[in-house]
Design a protein around this motif. Structure first.
Motif, PDB file in Angstrom:
ATOM      1  N   VAL A 202       1.074  10.939   5.951  1.00  0.00           N
ATOM      2  CA  VAL A 202       0.944   9.846   4.990  1.00  0.00           C
ATOM      3  C   VAL A 202       2.266   9.095   4.874  1.00  0.00           C
ATOM      4  O   VAL A 202       2.295   7.858   4.836  1.00  0.00           O
ATOM      5  CB  VAL A 202       0.463  10.363   3.616  1.00  0.00           C
ATOM      6  CG1 VAL A 202       0.547   9.280   2.553  1.00  0.00           C
ATOM      7  CG2 VAL A 202      -0.968  10.884   3.720  1.00  0.00           C
ATOM      8  N   SER A 203       3.365   9.824   4.819  1.00  0.00           N
ATOM      9  CA  SER A 203       4.686   9.190   4.719  1.00  0.00           C
ATOM     10  C   SER A 203       4.967   8.278   5.909  1.00  0.00           C
ATOM     11  O   SER A 203       5.517   7.187   5.757  1.00  0.00           O
ATOM     12  CB  SER A 203       5.790  10.252   4.614  1.00  0.00           C
ATOM     13  OG  SER A 203       5.658  10.973   3.422  1.00  0.00           O
ATOM     14  N   SER A 204       4.554   8.706   7.080  1.00  0.00           N
ATOM     15  CA  SER A 204       4.731   7.893   8.280  1.00  0.00           C
ATOM     16  C   SER A 204       3.907   6.605   8.182  1.00  0.00           C
ATOM     17  O   SER A 204       4.382   5.516   8.530  1.00  0.00           O
ATOM     18  CB  SER A 204       4.321   8.702   9.512  1.00  0.00           C
ATOM     19  OG  SER A 204       4.432   7.925  10.672  1.00  0.00           O
ATOM     20  N   MET A 205       2.681   6.721   7.684  1.00  0.00           N
ATOM     21  CA  MET A 205       1.843   5.531   7.504  1.00  0.00           C
ATOM     22  C   MET A 205       2.470   4.578   6.490  1.00  0.00           C
ATOM     23  O   MET A 205       2.509   3.365   6.709  1.00  0.00           O
ATOM     24  CB  MET A 205       0.440   5.947   7.032  1.00  0.00           C
ATOM     25  CG  MET A 205      -0.373   6.684   8.073  1.00  0.00           C
ATOM     26  SD  MET A 205      -1.926   7.344   7.400  1.00  0.00           S
ATOM     27  CE  MET A 205      -2.828   5.815   7.090  1.00  0.00           C
ATOM     28  N   LEU A 206       2.956   5.130   5.384  1.00  0.00           N
ATOM     29  CA  LEU A 206       3.577   4.306   4.350  1.00  0.00           C
ATOM     30  C   LEU A 206       4.827   3.604   4.871  1.00  0.00           C
ATOM     31  O   LEU A 206       5.052   2.431   4.580  1.00  0.00           O
ATOM     32  CB  LEU A 206       3.934   5.155   3.132  1.00  0.00           C
ATOM     33  CG  LEU A 206       2.778   5.557   2.227  1.00  0.00           C
ATOM     34  CD1 LEU A 206       3.227   6.590   1.210  1.00  0.00           C
ATOM     35  CD2 LEU A 206       2.193   4.328   1.534  1.00  0.00           C
ATOM     36  N   LYS A 207       5.625   4.305   5.649  1.00  0.00           N
ATOM     37  CA  LYS A 207       6.854   3.730   6.196  1.00  0.00           C
ATOM     38  C   LYS A 207       6.522   2.546   7.101  1.00  0.00           C
ATOM     39  O   LYS A 207       7.137   1.474   6.993  1.00  0.00           O
ATOM     40  CB  LYS A 207       7.630   4.793   6.973  1.00  0.00           C
ATOM     41  CG  LYS A 207       8.944   4.305   7.572  1.00  0.00           C
ATOM     42  CD  LYS A 207       9.670   5.465   8.259  1.00  0.00           C
ATOM     43  CE  LYS A 207      11.040   5.065   8.741  1.00  0.00           C
ATOM     44  NZ  LYS A 207      11.020   4.183   9.908  1.00  0.00           N
ATOM     45  N   ARG A 208       5.557   2.733   7.951  1.00  0.00           N
ATOM     46  CA  ARG A 208       5.183   1.666   8.879  1.00  0.00           C
ATOM     47  C   ARG A 208       4.640   0.445   8.139  1.00  0.00           C
ATOM     48  O   ARG A 208       4.965  -0.690   8.460  1.00  0.00           O
ATOM     49  CB  ARG A 208       4.119   2.210   9.828  1.00  0.00           C
ATOM     50  CG  ARG A 208       4.226   1.665  11.179  1.00  0.00           C
ATOM     51  CD  ARG A 208       3.467   2.520  12.141  1.00  0.00           C
ATOM     52  NE  ARG A 208       3.796   1.982  13.440  1.00  0.00           N
ATOM     53  CZ  ARG A 208       3.239   2.341  14.547  1.00  0.00           C
ATOM     54  NH1 ARG A 208       2.332   3.268  14.531  1.00  0.00           N
ATOM     55  NH2 ARG A 208       3.586   1.789  15.673  1.00  0.00           N
ATOM     56  N   LEU A 209       3.779   0.697   7.139  1.00  0.00           N
ATOM     57  CA  LEU A 209       3.204  -0.394   6.361  1.00  0.00           C
ATOM     58  C   LEU A 209       4.281  -1.101   5.542  1.00  0.00           C
ATOM     59  O   LEU A 209       4.323  -2.323   5.462  1.00  0.00           O
ATOM     60  CB  LEU A 209       2.087   0.149   5.454  1.00  0.00           C
ATOM     61  CG  LEU A 209       1.297  -0.874   4.638  1.00  0.00           C
ATOM     62  CD1 LEU A 209       0.712  -1.971   5.511  1.00  0.00           C
ATOM     63  CD2 LEU A 209       0.204  -0.164   3.845  1.00  0.00           C
ATOM     64  N   SER A 210       5.192  -0.323   4.970  1.00  0.00           N
ATOM     65  CA  SER A 210       6.293  -0.887   4.184  1.00  0.00           C
ATOM     66  C   SER A 210       7.189  -1.768   5.052  1.00  0.00           C
ATOM     67  O   SER A 210       7.595  -2.862   4.646  1.00  0.00           O
ATOM     68  CB  SER A 210       7.099   0.241   3.546  1.00  0.00           C
ATOM     69  OG  SER A 210       8.191  -0.269   2.844  1.00  0.00           O
ATOM     70  N   GLU A 211       7.500  -1.304   6.251  1.00  0.00           N
ATOM     71  CA  GLU A 211       8.335  -2.091   7.168  1.00  0.00           C
ATOM     72  C   GLU A 211       7.646  -3.403   7.539  1.00  0.00           C
ATOM     73  O   GLU A 211       8.286  -4.454   7.623  1.00  0.00           O
ATOM     74  CB  GLU A 211       8.645  -1.278   8.429  1.00  0.00           C
ATOM     75  CG  GLU A 211       9.625  -0.153   8.184  1.00  0.00           C
ATOM     76  CD  GLU A 211       9.764   0.796   9.363  1.00  0.00           C
ATOM     77  OE1 GLU A 211       8.965   0.697  10.334  1.00  0.00           O
ATOM     78  OE2 GLU A 211      10.648   1.679   9.308  1.00  0.00           O
ATOM     79  N   LEU A 212       6.326  -3.349   7.739  1.00  0.00           N
ATOM     80  CA  LEU A 212       5.582  -4.556   8.074  1.00  0.00           C
ATOM     81  C   LEU A 212       5.595  -5.539   6.903  1.00  0.00           C
ATOM     82  O   LEU A 212       5.834  -6.737   7.084  1.00  0.00           O
ATOM     83  CB  LEU A 212       4.140  -4.190   8.448  1.00  0.00           C
ATOM     84  CG  LEU A 212       3.182  -5.344   8.742  1.00  0.00           C
ATOM     85  CD1 LEU A 212       3.725  -6.264   9.831  1.00  0.00           C
ATOM     86  CD2 LEU A 212       1.812  -4.803   9.114  1.00  0.00           C
ATOM     87  N   LEU A 213       5.391  -5.040   5.693  1.00  0.00           N
ATOM     88  CA  LEU A 213       5.400  -5.906   4.512  1.00  0.00           C
ATOM     89  C   LEU A 213       6.788  -6.508   4.284  1.00  0.00           C
ATOM     90  O   LEU A 213       6.911  -7.682   3.927  1.00  0.00           O
ATOM     91  CB  LEU A 213       4.935  -5.124   3.285  1.00  0.00           C
ATOM     92  CG  LEU A 213       3.456  -4.715   3.308  1.00  0.00           C
ATOM     93  CD1 LEU A 213       3.170  -3.684   2.230  1.00  0.00           C
ATOM     94  CD2 LEU A 213       2.552  -5.930   3.163  1.00  0.00           C
ATOM     95  N   ALA A 214       7.831  -5.713   4.511  1.00  0.00           N
ATOM     96  CA  ALA A 214       9.197  -6.226   4.378  1.00  0.00           C
ATOM     97  C   ALA A 214       9.468  -7.312   5.414  1.00  0.00           C
ATOM     98  O   ALA A 214      10.097  -8.332   5.120  1.00  0.00           O
ATOM     99  CB  ALA A 214      10.201  -5.083   4.525  1.00  0.00           C
TER     100      ALA A 214
ATOM    101  N   ASP B  59       9.890  -5.525  -2.811  1.00  0.00           N
ATOM    102  CA  ASP B  59       9.457  -4.171  -3.166  1.00  0.00           C
ATOM    103  C   ASP B  59       8.307  -3.721  -2.257  1.00  0.00           C
ATOM    104  O   ASP B  59       7.235  -3.310  -2.709  1.00  0.00           O
ATOM    105  CB  ASP B  59       9.058  -4.092  -4.645  1.00  0.00           C
ATOM    106  CG  ASP B  59       9.095  -2.654  -5.163  1.00  0.00           C
ATOM    107  OD1 ASP B  59       9.511  -1.741  -4.406  1.00  0.00           O
ATOM    108  OD2 ASP B  59       8.682  -2.439  -6.312  1.00  0.00           O
ATOM    109  N   ALA B  60       8.556  -3.812  -0.966  1.00  0.00           N
ATOM    110  CA  ALA B  60       7.543  -3.502   0.043  1.00  0.00           C
ATOM    111  C   ALA B  60       7.052  -2.062  -0.042  1.00  0.00           C
ATOM    112  O   ALA B  60       5.883  -1.792   0.223  1.00  0.00           O
ATOM    113  CB  ALA B  60       8.110  -3.787   1.439  1.00  0.00           C
ATOM    114  N   GLU B  61       7.929  -1.137  -0.443  1.00  0.00           N
ATOM    115  CA  GLU B  61       7.512   0.263  -0.544  1.00  0.00           C
ATOM    116  C   GLU B  61       6.436   0.450  -1.600  1.00  0.00           C
ATOM    117  O   GLU B  61       5.445   1.153  -1.376  1.00  0.00           O
ATOM    118  CB  GLU B  61       8.710   1.161  -0.844  1.00  0.00           C
ATOM    119  CG  GLU B  61       9.639   1.341   0.332  1.00  0.00           C
ATOM    120  CD  GLU B  61      10.789   2.291   0.020  1.00  0.00           C
ATOM    121  OE1 GLU B  61      10.664   3.117  -0.913  1.00  0.00           O
ATOM    122  OE2 GLU B  61      11.804   2.205   0.721  1.00  0.00           O
ATOM    123  N   THR B  62       6.622  -0.177  -2.755  1.00  0.00           N
ATOM    124  CA  THR B  62       5.633  -0.069  -3.830  1.00  0.00           C
ATOM    125  C   THR B  62       4.326  -0.712  -3.406  1.00  0.00           C
ATOM    126  O   THR B  62       3.238  -0.148  -3.614  1.00  0.00           O
ATOM    127  CB  THR B  62       6.161  -0.724  -5.121  1.00  0.00           C
ATOM    128  OG1 THR B  62       7.343  -0.034  -5.519  1.00  0.00           O
ATOM    129  CG2 THR B  62       5.145  -0.670  -6.237  1.00  0.00           C
TER     130      THR B  62
END
Length: 196
Positions: free
Chosen positions: A129-141, A147-150
């Motif tokens: 899950v953390s890997s998925m969140l990291k990838r999605l956060s990087e894309l949003l950033a 606040d791409a992580e949130t």
């Protein structure tokens, strides 16, 4: 050319079949004897590959995240980050993904069971899950979202919840409508689609 040893290929076959079972029916549905029969091997042969059923579940969870990432690789390779995000949302909240439990994202399949699994399995799930969140956060950033992580955490939770609920709903029309509404709402929140 496949450079895996016969033992490694057999282990991979067991993992792939167990992953299908877990995605469709959950971790409790994996019985060693039935699984080995599905793979065409003897029950005793299982222990040449795994020390225990718990070790199998841990390996399968890791395999499910690896397989899911591989299946979605083409989405992540699109050069335009806006198109990448749109494609990801469209795929994740599609009727095709809903109906493809045996090959879909492992999170909706496992989320209700994880709290009952041993700590090692929980850690592997959390890492996935953390890997998925990291990838999605990087894309949003990359798209300029503050606040791409949130936002990534919120979007993933909504997509997983919408997919799990759509799969649980026996009314296909209602299920499809839930997916479509969630898809539209997420597209609007991320600036991928104008409000109607």
């Amino acid at each position: 050319m496949d450079k895996q040893s016969p033992k490694a290929r057999t282990r991979q076959r067991i993992l792939e079949e167990a992953a299908r079972v877990m995605r469709e029916s959950g971790t409790e549905s994996i019985g060693v004897a039935a699984l080995m029969k599905r793979v065409g091997l003897t029950h005793g042969g299982f222990y040449a590959h795994f020390d225990s059923r718990e070790a199998l579940v841990e390996a399968v969870i890791a395999e499910m995240f690896t397989d899911s990432a591989q299946r979605m690789k083409s989405l992540w390779q699109q050069p335009d980050p806006a198109e990448r995000l749109s494609a990801l949302i469209d795929y994740y909240l599609s009727e095709t993904h809903r109906d493809c439990r045996a090959e879909g994202c492992p999170v909706p399949a496992l989320v209700s069971e994880v709290s009952h699994l041993p700590d090692e399995a929980k850690a592997i799930f959390t890492q996935g899950v953390s890997s998925m969140l990291k990838r999605l956060s990087e894309l949003l950033a990359e798209l300029g979202h503050r606040d791409a992580e949130t936002l990534a955490s919120s979007l993933l939770a909504e997509m997983v919840g919408a997919l799990a609920l759509a799969r649980a709903c026996p009314d296909k029309a209602l299920s499809a409508a839930m997916l479509a509404r969630s898809r539209q709402a997420i597209m609007q929140r991320t600036g991928r689609e104008q409000a109607a």
